[in-house]
Structure formats: structure tokens, C-alpha cells
Design a protein around this motif. Structure first.
Motif: not given
Ligand code: HEM
Length: 471
Positions: A362-377
């Protein structure tokens, strides 16, 4: 080669992608990752607010490793695969910055380590790193144990206590002692009271859709500004006392005041203030939460508690632990590691994309907010058998088979928590000190609910009955 404006990403960014790639190989995925259908204007905010952690988990299970979630006008891509998490935190970290989504209170955090960026951040991180060297942390060990013992002396056999409140108090005393080399009760209490209000207001604002600037006289802002000014006054006073003493007392503040850049420059008082506040906020509640959850899990699992106690009894035989004992206490470490897995105090690590990237196709455009969730992982059944079970032993048997970024309670890459060793030392010493003398049972029917703001908090605290070991 002909290009055409083809793909509309989130935030209405138009990407230019190569026509031949899409037409010929069909390898490029749709431009936007899948995600739950939202309501007009608010997107997925309602479902998210009701039970955020469970909602994120469901989204990951239903829509896969990359999910688009919309909170009002903000579109967030949540990544759940360890490889993608590693890409953002480590291999492509240059394409990402800390997220504006979480940067709310400049007046509190200033230009401290948590939110600063680029060369400035790097300079500060280098200046501060010596304060977190093993040798320094080892010298804090004794204070940690002494303060834990002092607290335990206030407990009574058979009495009900809120272990969350107790851990908050203890970790504050530890952070104040190790940061400032002060135990002055008045200072600790004032700092604690001010921090409580500030963290409360910052956390409440983090989940509020409308943000008011600090100068708008809402009730929350008035409390926030008063607490901030109280904290500023105490910290200013402590900094100036330290400067006058001009010796390195071994506390973190002394290290910061004496730290010199290669060109000989030192931090200004303002910068020292910012870093101190950042360390307070980052280092106080996180450790207290992790320990509170660990005690709750131990109370729920007497067989684990018994095994922990057996290890402590055989290695320490009733004496106070020291930092040198820690390598001989592997089960104690496993217990805490597992508690951090099940209840990672920082449930979400946010980034903004700065330079266009591609993740999982997936293309990730500048400005996109990314969430990495320790809870989910940390609750993902692909990486953990029986992920909801409290099994400290899994860190013995399976440790090598768990992908590196399926477990990241301290974040990762160059922005890895600077206090991670400090936290691991503190937690193990406190567990070892207290679990030797005390065990806890849960107060029957005491409610337990998690509230995720910036951290995950137990809404009603954690009520336990304390039992003295030798009774
Ligand atoms: C169990 C306890 C702790 C947990 C779970 C925790 C978690 C984290 C996480 C996830 C990050 C990365 C955030 C991001 O990348 O956006 C972080 C950063 C940070 N933590 Fe911790 N932390 C803990 C304890 C501490 C302690 C004890 C201190 C200091 C005494 C501390 C100071 C910091 C600082 C200053 C940063 C920013 C580092 C940078 O960006 O260079 N933390 N922490």
C-alpha cells in the motif's frame, strides 16, 4: 514512461504511480487499505471511543495487517504485522516522525526528548544517554529497594489496599529520588499533585475531539495552567540548588547539568527543565502501571506467584535484592515481561509519514498517521499461543520464535524508550523486594476496567488484600 494521477489516498493526497505497473502486473493493491465502514463526519470514532482496545483488535482480525480507521477528519493506518512495524520504527524510520496526532501540549513537554526531532533530538539523546548507563542505573538500585521497603512497612496484614495507587506513589518517590536526589516529602507531594493534574488533563485532551488552546479559560485549562506553574516553580528551584552545589551527586539531574556536547556546550536551564518534565511523565506512570498489572496477574494466578516466591526464596533467602542478583532471577523477569505483554502501558505508538513509502503493497502518503499498537500485536494469536493467558513460561520456551516486533512495549529503533533498562531494573527489584514479604489476593467483585488514554489505566484502580508472608 507515461504517468497519470491515479490513486487517491487518505487526506486526499494524489499519488502519481506508473501506469504500466498497474496495467501489466496487477501487482499494486488498491490505493487505500481496507477498514471498517464509518459514519458520516465522525468516521469510526464512536466505535473506537466505546472500547478502543477491543475495537482495534477486532479491526486487525477482520481487515488484516494494514487497516484504515477514521477518527473524525483524521485517517489512521494501523499496522499489525511485525515486519511492517519494524519498517516504520527501524528500517525506514527516516520516512517517519513522531505524530502530530499525539503532540498536544508544547507548554508541558517543551522541547524534551519525547517529541523533539532530527538533529536537536539526536544531540539531546546523546547528552542524556550517560544518565541511563548500566552503572548509573545500578547506583539507583539501592534507593529503589529502600523506598519499596519503606512503603511495605505501611501495609497491614489482611488490609485492603489499592495497589495501583500504591505503585503510583512508590514510582513517583523513586523517580523524584533518582532524578533529583531529593526525598523532601513536601516536594514529592507537590510534584505528585501537579503531575497528576497535568497528566490527567493531557490524557483527557488526547481523546477529546475538540482541542482548546491553553489560554482559553475552560475549567480543565485553568487547572492545567495552575499545576504547570506550580511544577515550573519547584523544578526551577531544584535546578538552581543543583547548579549552586556544582557537584555531580549521581542523580539524573546532575548528569544532565554536567553533560557536555562535543563542542563543550551544555543544556540551558530551559532545556534541562524540559527534559526533567519529559522524564517525569514518561518514567512515573508507565512503571507504576506495569507493576500494578503484574500484581493483579499474580493475585489471579497463585501458581505463578508461588513459583516466583520459590525463586526469590532460593536466591535471596529473605534478604533485600541488589542489582547484582537480577541475572539470577530469570523467572522474576519473565513474570514482568509477560505482564508487559498482556498490559503494555503504552498501547499505541504513533508516527506521521514524512516521505512517501510503501508498506505491504500500500502506498503511504506524506501526512498519513500511522498507529503501531503494542496492545494489538501482543494479543495476536499468530505469534502467541493462547494469547490471553498469563504464561511467564512462554518467555523461556518460545522466546526465540516470537518475531522481534511482535513484542515492543518500549517501542523500537532509534526512538526506543531511553528508560527501558531503568524500568526493567526498577520493576524486578520492586517485585523481588515486595513479593518476598507480601502476597495479594483480589478483593472479590472489585470492578476492573481499562481506560486507554495515552497509557492504559485501570479505571477503578486495583483493589487487593495484602497478606504478610510470614503470617
Ligand atoms: C514500563 C515502563 C515504560 C514503558 C512501557 C515505556 C514505553 C515507552 C515507549 C513505547 C516509548 C516510545 C514512544 C514512541 O516511539 O513514540 C518510550 C519513549 C520514552 N521513554 Fe519510556 N517507557 C517506560 C519507562 C520509562 C522510564 C522509566 C523513563 C525515564 C526515566 C522513560 C523515558 C522515556 C523517554 C524520555 C522516551 C522518549 C525517547 C526518545 O524519543 O528518544 N520511559 N517509552
Amino acid at each position: 514512461m507515461r504517468e497519470r494521477a491515479l490513486v487517491r489516498g487518505n487526506h486526499s493526497h494524489i499519488f502519481l504511480i506508473n501506469e504500466s505497473e498497474t496495467d501489466m502486473t496487477n501487482a499494486v493493491r488498491p490505493s487505500v487499505p481496507p477498514g471498517p465502514k464509518g459514519e458520516p463526519f465522525i468516521g469510526n470514532a464512536r466505535a473506537f471511543i466505546v472500547e478502543p482496545l477491543a475495537y482495534l483488535q477486532r479491526c486487525s482480525q477482520e481487515y488484516g495487517d494494514i487497516v484504515q480507521i477514521r477518527l473524525g477528519t483524521t485517517s489512521i493506518y494501523m499496522l499489525s504485522h511485525p515486519d511492517h512495524i519494524e519498517q516504520v520504527l527501524v528500517t525506514h524510520n527516516k520516512n517517519y516522525t513522531k505524530s502530530r496526532f499525539t503532540q498536544r501540549r508544547k507548554s508541558l513537554f517543551g522541547n524534551g526528548l519525547i517529541f523533539s526531532e532530527s538533529d536537536f533530538w539526536l544531540r539531546q539523546r546523546r547528552l542524556m544517554q550517560p544518565a541511563f548507563h548500566h552503572k548509573r542505573i545500578a547506583s539507583y538500585g539501592e534507593a529503589m529497594v529502600t523506598l519499596a521497603e519503606r512503603m511495605a512497612r505501611t501495609w497491614q496484614d489482611g488490609a485492603e489496599i489499592n495497589i495501583h495507587e500504591q505503585m503510583m506513589e512508590l514510582s513517583l518517590e523513586i523517580v523524584v529520588k533518582t532524578l533529583f536526589d531529593t526525598e523532601t516529602t513536601g516536594d514529592v507531594q507537590k510534584i505528585g499533585a501537579a503531575l497528576d493534574i497535568l497528566i490527567e488533563q493531557v490524557s483527557a485532551a488526547a481523546v477529546r475531539p475538540v482541542q482548546f488552546p491553553d489560554w482559553v479559560p475552560t475549567r480543565g485549562n485553568r487547572m492545567y495552567n495552575a499545576a504547570l506553574s506550580e511544577l515550573e516553580t519547584i523544578i526551577k528551584q531544584i535546578i538552581s540548588e543543583h547548579r549552586e552545589r556544582a557537584t555531580d551527586n549521581g542523580d539524573l539531574l546532575s548528569t544532565l547539568l554536567h553533560a557536555q556536547d562535543e563542542d563543550g556546550t551544555r543544556m540551558t536551564d530551559r532545556q534541562v527543565r524540559d527534559e526533567v518534565v519529559n522524564l517525569y511523565i514518561a518514567g512515573h506512570e508507565t512503571v507504576a502501571l506495569a507493576l500494578s498489572f503484574a500484581w493483579r496477574l499474580l493475585a489471579e494466578h497463585p501458581e505463578v506467584e508461588a513459583k516466583l516466591h520459590a525463586e526469590l526464596a532460593s536466591i535471596l533467602g529473605g534478604r533485600a535484592p541488589t542489582i547484582e542478583d537480577l541475572p539470577q532471577l530469570p523467572y522474576t523477569e519473565q513474570v514482568f515481561t509477560e505482564a508487559l505483554r498482556l498490559y503494555p502501558p503504552v498501547w499505541g505508538v504513533f508516527r506521521d509519514c514524512k516521505v512517501a513509502d510503501t508498506i505491504g503493497g500500500y502506498p503511504i502518503a506524506p501526512g498519513t498517521v500511522i498507529l503501531l499498537s503494542p496492545w494489538v500485536a501482543h494479543h495476536d494469536a499468530r505469534f502467541y499461543t493462547d494469547p490471553e493467558d498469563f504464561q511467564p513460561e512462554r518467555w523461556d520456551r518460545q522466546a526465540t520464535s516470537i518475531p522481534r516486533y511482535a513484542y515492543f512495549p518500549f517501542g523500537g529503533g532509534q526512538r526506543l524508550c531511553i528508560g527501558n533498562v531503568f524500568a526493567m531494573v526498577e520493576a524486578r527489584l520492586l517485585l523481588a523486594t515486595l513479593a518476598q514479604q507480601w502476597r495479594f489476593t483480589l478483593v472479590p467483585d472489585a470492578p476492573f476496567e481499562l481506560v486507554p488514554t495515552i497509557t492504559i489505566r485501570p479505571k477503578y484502580g486495583i483493589k487487593v488484600v495484602a497478606h504478610r508472608r510470614d503470617s
